[in-house]
Design a protein around this motif. Structure first.
Motif, PDB file in Angstrom:
ATOM      1  N   LYS A   1     -13.183  25.693 -22.525  1.00  8.89           N
ATOM      2  CA  LYS A   1     -13.755  24.372 -22.230  1.00  8.89           C
ATOM      3  C   LYS A   1     -13.814  24.076 -20.739  1.00  8.89           C
ATOM      4  O   LYS A   1     -13.737  22.930 -20.315  1.00  8.89           O
ATOM      5  N   THR A   2     -13.945  25.130 -19.936  1.00  7.25           N
ATOM      6  CA  THR A   2     -14.081  24.931 -18.497  1.00  7.25           C
ATOM      7  C   THR A   2     -15.325  25.644 -17.977  1.00  7.25           C
ATOM      8  O   THR A   2     -15.790  26.623 -18.541  1.00  7.25           O
TER       9      THR A   2
ATOM     10  N   GLY B   1     -15.727  20.356 -24.953  1.00  9.21           N
ATOM     11  CA  GLY B   1     -16.165  21.413 -25.857  1.00  9.21           C
ATOM     12  C   GLY B   1     -16.350  22.707 -25.099  1.00  9.21           C
ATOM     13  O   GLY B   1     -16.342  22.733 -23.864  1.00  9.21           O
ATOM     14  N   VAL B   2     -16.506  23.788 -25.831  1.00 11.43           N
ATOM     15  CA  VAL B   2     -16.744  25.092 -25.229  1.00 11.43           C
ATOM     16  C   VAL B   2     -17.961  25.018 -24.320  1.00 11.43           C
ATOM     17  O   VAL B   2     -18.989  24.457 -24.692  1.00 11.43           O
ATOM     18  N   VAL B   3     -17.859  25.561 -23.122  1.00 10.10           N
ATOM     19  CA  VAL B   3     -18.994  25.606 -22.199  1.00 10.10           C
ATOM     20  C   VAL B   3     -19.873  26.779 -22.606  1.00 10.10           C
ATOM     21  O   VAL B   3     -19.452  27.927 -22.580  1.00 10.10           O
ATOM     22  N   SER B   4     -21.099  26.467 -22.997  1.00  9.43           N
ATOM     23  CA  SER B   4     -21.994  27.488 -23.536  1.00  9.43           C
ATOM     24  C   SER B   4     -22.992  28.023 -22.523  1.00  9.43           C
ATOM     25  O   SER B   4     -23.536  29.107 -22.697  1.00  9.43           O
ATOM     26  N   SER B   5     -23.238  27.253 -21.449  1.00  3.34           N
ATOM     27  CA  SER B   5     -24.243  27.710 -20.486  1.00  3.34           C
ATOM     28  C   SER B   5     -24.004  27.084 -19.119  1.00  3.34           C
ATOM     29  O   SER B   5     -23.542  25.948 -19.010  1.00  3.34           O
TER      30      SER B   5
ATOM     31  N   PHE C   1     -20.650  22.687 -25.999  1.00  4.27           N
ATOM     32  CA  PHE C   1     -20.645  22.418 -27.430  1.00  4.27           C
ATOM     33  C   PHE C   1     -20.191  21.000 -27.743  1.00  4.27           C
ATOM     34  O   PHE C   1     -20.165  20.595 -28.893  1.00  4.27           O
ATOM     35  N   ASP C   2     -19.806  20.209 -26.723  1.00  3.50           N
ATOM     36  CA  ASP C   2     -19.501  18.795 -26.966  1.00  3.50           C
ATOM     37  C   ASP C   2     -20.780  17.965 -27.025  1.00  3.50           C
ATOM     38  O   ASP C   2     -20.747  16.741 -27.030  1.00  3.50           O
TER      39      ASP C   2
END
Length: 92
Positions: A24-25, A44-48, A63-64
């Motif tokens: 989440k960073t 949330g999980v950092v996706s990009s 993902f948040d």
């Protein structure tokens, strides 16, 4: 960063690397030294992560269900949050 990397992006000048992670960073690393210049926590999980073509902004998707746009991510001072977008679905 303790978890799996989900996204990376080189800065336009090639001196920095933005990294998103499952912890989440999002972080900006100085490539020459390997040190963390800035780190941002999300809920949330950092996706990009993606730099603008001139390097003046960094977009961070999570993902948040938000996307952040940060101004001046490559300066010594912490970047300025200029925009938060909320979405109905998680961003990839």
């Amino acid at each position: 960063m303790q978890y799996r990397v989900t996204s990376v992006a080189f800065s336009p000048n090639g001196a920095s690397l933005a990294v998103g992670s499952r912890d989440k960073t999002a972080a900006i690393y100085e490539i020459a030294s390997g040190s963390v210049a800035h780190e941002f926590e999300r809920s949330g999980v950092v996706s990009s992560v993606a730099f603008s073509p001139n390097g003046d902004s960094l977009a961070v998707g999570s993902f948040d269900k938000t996307a952040l746009v940060l101004r001046h991510p490559l300066r010594a001072l912490p970047p300025t949050l200029v925009l938060t977008l909320d979405h109905d679905i998680a961003l990839n």
